[in-house]
Write an enzyme that holds these catalytic residues in place. Sequence first.
Site, PDB file in Angstrom:
ATOM      1  N   ASN A 268     -12.741  -3.302   3.190  1.00  0.00           N
ATOM      2  CA  ASN A 268     -13.804  -2.294   3.204  1.00  0.00           C
ATOM      3  C   ASN A 268     -14.694  -2.500   1.988  1.00  0.00           C
ATOM      4  OD1 ASN A 268     -12.558  -1.079   5.468  1.00  0.00           O
ATOM      5  ND2 ASN A 268     -11.181   0.084   4.151  1.00  0.00           N
TER       6      ASN A 268
ATOM      7  N   HIS B 190     -10.285  -5.427  -2.420  1.00  0.00           N
ATOM      8  CA  HIS B 190      -8.923  -5.624  -1.920  1.00  0.00           C
ATOM      9  C   HIS B 190      -8.943  -5.955  -0.441  1.00  0.00           C
ATOM     10  CE1 HIS B 190      -9.940  -1.322  -1.633  1.00  0.00           C
ATOM     11  NE2 HIS B 190      -9.244  -1.313  -0.518  1.00  0.00           N
ATOM     12  N   PHE B 191      -7.954  -6.699  -0.024  1.00  0.00           N
ATOM     13  CA  PHE B 191      -7.782  -7.061   1.376  1.00  0.00           C
ATOM     14  C   PHE B 191      -6.503  -6.418   1.876  1.00  0.00           C
ATOM     15  CE2 PHE B 191     -10.531 -10.142  -0.479  1.00  0.00           C
ATOM     16  CZ  PHE B 191     -11.479 -10.387   0.505  1.00  0.00           C
ATOM     17  N   HIS B 192      -6.648  -5.583   2.896  1.00  0.00           N
ATOM     18  CA  HIS B 192      -5.469  -5.009   3.549  1.00  0.00           C
ATOM     19  C   HIS B 192      -4.896  -6.067   4.501  1.00  0.00           C
ATOM     20  CE1 HIS B 192      -6.554  -0.660   2.731  1.00  0.00           C
ATOM     21  NE2 HIS B 192      -7.758  -1.189   2.636  1.00  0.00           N
TER      22      HIS B 192
ATOM     23  N   GLN C 130     -14.408   2.310   1.947  1.00  0.00           N
ATOM     24  CA  GLN C 130     -13.755   1.899   0.701  1.00  0.00           C
ATOM     25  C   GLN C 130     -13.559   3.108  -0.204  1.00  0.00           C
ATOM     26  OE1 GLN C 130     -15.880  -1.015  -1.653  1.00  0.00           O
ATOM     27  NE2 GLN C 130     -14.054  -1.577  -2.803  1.00  0.00           N
TER      28      GLN C 130
ATOM     29  N   ASP D 213       0.860  -1.189   0.000  1.00  0.00           N
ATOM     30  CA  ASP D 213       0.000   0.000   0.000  1.00  0.00           C
ATOM     31  C   ASP D 213       0.893   1.235   0.000  1.00  0.00           C
ATOM     32  OD1 ASP D 213      -1.712   2.191   0.992  1.00  0.00           O
ATOM     33  OD2 ASP D 213      -3.183   0.626   1.358  1.00  0.00           O
ATOM     34  N   ILE D 214       0.596   2.194  -0.879  1.00  0.00           N
ATOM     35  CA  ILE D 214       1.448   3.406  -0.930  1.00  0.00           C
ATOM     36  C   ILE D 214       1.147   4.380   0.204  1.00  0.00           C
ATOM     37  CG2 ILE D 214       2.280   3.669  -3.321  1.00  0.00           C
ATOM     38  CD1 ILE D 214      -0.210   5.535  -3.701  1.00  0.00           C
TER      39      ILE D 214
END
Length: 142
Positions: free
Chosen positions: A88, A101-103, A95, A32-33
Amino acid sequence: MSQPDCVFCKIVSGLIPSARVYENENVLAFLDIGPIAKGHLLVIPKQHFTSVDSCDPKVLASVAMVLPEIAKALKDAVNVKDYNILCNNGKLAGQVVEHLHFHIIPRTLGDEIRWNWPSAKYPSGEIEKIAARISAKLDSCH
Ligand code: AMP
């Protein structure tokens, strides 16, 4: 299937650069940036789906299949024991990027990450009613 103006579809196709850590035919994982912890990863299906409930279960299963391996690698790489996996679904749920997506968020002692999770209590009889309403929508529970 890809969406032309989706940032994660652009990452999948290589139009936007990313720090990739894992890739197979169906799944991509990258850093993740805007990390909330060092090593914060995103794991996505390569196909564009917006949410868990709109995702092809087989595609979702292919993401789930690789989560253990990726989570273990992340733990070893950043030397943590604990982590959150967060997904989310929809704006009200936080979201921002509308590609499922899954963090995976590594957790460390004393980190400042807090979920706003105000716990409530069901009034008497309500929990059974809600359970019945949900299970009535689920074929497998009939
Ligand atoms: P969410 O709020 O669950 O939609 O989270 C979207 C996440 O995507 C955020 O944590 C962003 O920091 C991250 N993000 C957005 N653009 C990029 C990008 N180009 N590369 C990596 N992560 C991104």
